[in-house]
Design an enzyme around this catalytic site. Structure first.
Site, PDB file in Angstrom:
ATOM      1  N   HIS A 146       0.935  -1.032   0.199  1.00 64.16           N
ATOM      2  CA  HIS A 146      -0.148  -0.226   0.318  1.00 64.16           C
ATOM      3  C   HIS A 146       0.288   1.429   0.009  1.00 64.16           C
ATOM      4  CE1 HIS A 146      -3.750   2.187   1.828  1.00 64.16           C
ATOM      5  NE2 HIS A 146      -3.739   2.559   0.644  1.00 64.16           N
ATOM      6  N   GLU A 197       1.937   2.136  -3.755  1.00 64.57           N
ATOM      7  CA  GLU A 197       1.040   2.119  -4.550  1.00 64.57           C
ATOM      8  C   GLU A 197       1.206   3.916  -4.179  1.00 64.57           C
ATOM      9  OE1 GLU A 197      -3.260   3.524  -4.465  1.00 64.57           O
ATOM     10  OE2 GLU A 197      -2.640   1.518  -3.648  1.00 64.57           O
ATOM     11  N   HIS A 198       1.318   4.833  -2.810  1.00 60.10           N
ATOM     12  CA  HIS A 198       1.169   5.996  -2.696  1.00 60.10           C
ATOM     13  C   HIS A 198       2.303   6.768  -3.854  1.00 60.10           C
ATOM     14  CE1 HIS A 198      -2.827   6.896   0.205  1.00 60.10           C
ATOM     15  NE2 HIS A 198      -2.783   5.693  -0.547  1.00 60.10           N
ATOM     16  N   GLU A 227      -7.217   7.598   5.220  1.00 63.34           N
ATOM     17  CA  GLU A 227      -7.559   6.333   4.353  1.00 63.34           C
ATOM     18  C   GLU A 227      -8.385   4.935   5.275  1.00 63.34           C
ATOM     19  OE1 GLU A 227      -6.758   4.021   0.675  1.00 63.34           O
ATOM     20  OE2 GLU A 227      -5.626   5.090   1.628  1.00 63.34           O
TER      21      GLU A 227
END
Length: 471
Positions: free
Chosen positions: A74, A77-78, A154
């Site tokens: 994750h 991905e950022h 998030e």
């Protein structure tokens, strides 16, 4: 195309026509990079994706001199949007905004994809920018800490959504200790504990030439794309003339499941209960997947489905009710969802299970079968009007399935499904242990008789929470 086309990992070049006069080509570069394109006549745009078969299931605890990598997928991905030696985060954003393009990424349980949709004339730019992001992210320490905060927000947003919480708990309940049971985005604890060094190690270990699959669909010239990609990767310092085999695909044998749970309740003072009920399903490559698609269409997909008609139309017990059937390399699920008042939750759960048992015992009608085949055919054809769907189909074919099916072949397989096939599969599914997750003002007693805690090795888990944050 009359049959599925195998995608062997040792085949350097493949080319074939697909339904609708589309041209599909695949090249395996000496470095192990794989490139697949689908040229669609009449298209003026293209969608391109850079894929790796690395998802949340591939993260691991600390050991053998390596740090824990939970949450790394994750984070990447950022962070890949946050700058390289050649481009700042703003440069990356401006590249696509200035041409009206779209760019984003997605993290899944078994893969990660960075993608863009642009006009045909802007595809070379998209290749160059995505290649730079993919190969040369700085993972800047300041940006790392900034994104830690963003990811925690998030997760908090998802934790405030009872449907998201129920879904995460459902996967944990059905898949147990299997890595697929872990949340895709990580947990607040794993994100807080993640270090830049661990994420950097994960990046360098899994974003290599032999891991990279590039897929593009729409207005795309395969040879031009490959040439541009090779230039961009060489500019990033990748040695493409070295001989390397592509990373092997995952095993598709059914994985044993342990640590599964019959019932999980997250108590929250809400007006509705979000509940999911289901069983272990079929792996992505199971030859019965077309049967499962038909079963899912008849049972819980659309307003004419059995679940919708029985629970919403006839009884008025829920606004949203449906079924779903995700499949992964070595595990799958068949699940049912409903959102309803707490006082009705027990009844709704019992009706969902009873309806599946009714299909297993009495089967479906030829009219239902015909309607499902028509629904699946129409939905598939409409979805393929979008180059995003075609690009994703190429990625899934290469990373997971090992074969490409065009629309004609997919419809042919669905057309072979019989009412007996549907009943047999339903009987197989209802014989598997049921798991239920529920979020809301509800307790264990409401679901007595719907699930049986004695069929699984773990006890009922009841978690009480009234605060925000991922549950």
């Amino acid at each position: 195309m009359n049959a599925a086309v195998d995608l062997p990992l040792d085949s350097t070049e493949l080319s074939f026509e697909a339904a609708g006069d589309a041209l599909v080509r695949r090249s395996l570069l000496p470095s192990g990079v794989r490139v697949l394109t689908e040229r669609v006549p009449g298209s003026r745009s293209a969608t391109i994706g850079f894929w790796v078969a690395v998802g949340s299931r591939d993260e691991h605890p600390a050991g053998a001199g390596h740090p824990a990598t939970y949450g790394s997928t994750h984070f990447l991905e950022h962070l890949l949007f946050k700058g390289t030696k050649q481009r700042s985060a703003l440069d990356i954003a401006v590249s696509f905004d200035a041409v009206g393009g779209e760019h984003n990424a997605l993290t899944a349980k078994e893969y990660t994809c960075y993608y863009a949709k642009v006009q045909d004339k802007d595809l070379p730019m998209a290749v160059e920018v995505l290649a730079d992001m993919f190969t040369s992210s700085l993972l800047d320490p300041v940006e790392f800490e900034n994104e830690r905060g963003v990811i925690l927000e998030e997760l908090s947003m998802a934790g405030d959504d009872p449907a998201d919480v129920a879904n995460e708990r459902f996967f944990e309940a059905v898949l147990g200790d299997h890595p697929l049971g872990r949340p895709i985005g990580g947990s607040p604890d794993t994100i807080r504990a993640a270090t830049r060094e661990a994420v950097w190690e994960h990046y360098r270990a899994t974003y290599r030439p032999q891991d990279l699959v590039v897929t593009a669909a729409g207005a795309v010239d395969h040879d031009v794309l490959v040439d541009g990609l090779e230039r961009a990767l060489r500019a990033a310092g990748w040695q493409l003339d070295l001989s390397a085999s592509p990373e092997a695909r995952r095993s598709t044998a059914d994985a044993p499941l342990a640590g599964t749970r019959a019932l999980t309740i997250v108590e929250r003072p809400l007006e509705q209960v979000n509940l999911l009920l289901g069983v272990p399903g079929l792996v992505a490559t199971d030859e019965r997947r077309p049967v499962q698609s038909v079963l899912n269409a008849i049972f819980g997909s659309g307003m004419s489905s059995r679940l919708f008609q029985e629970i919403r139309e006839r009884r008025g017990l829920a606004y949203s009710v449906y079924s779903f059937a995700p499949g992964y390399s070595d595990a799958g699920l068949f699940g049912m969802y409903a959102g309803c008042a707490p006082a009705k939750a027990g009844t709704v759960a019992a009706l969902m299970r009873a309806e599946l048992e009714r299909v297993a015992e009495h089967g479906v009608t030829p009219i239902e079968l015909e309607r499902a085949v028509g629904q699946l055919g129409g939905a598939s054809a409409l979805a393929l009007e979008d180059s995003d769907t075609r690009m994703s189909r190429l990625g899934r074919a290469e990373l997971t399935l090992g074969e490409f099916q065009d629309l004609d072949e997919a419809l042919r397989r669905i057309s072979l499904v019989t009412v007996d096939d549907v009943q047999t599969l339903a009987a197989d599914l209802v014989a598997r242990p049921f798991s239920l997750s529920a979020v809301g003002a509800i307790d264990e007693a409401a679901f007595h008789g719907t699930v049986d805690p004695s069929t699984v090795p773990t006890a009922v888990e009841t978690t009480a929470t009234t605060t925000t944050g991922a549950a």
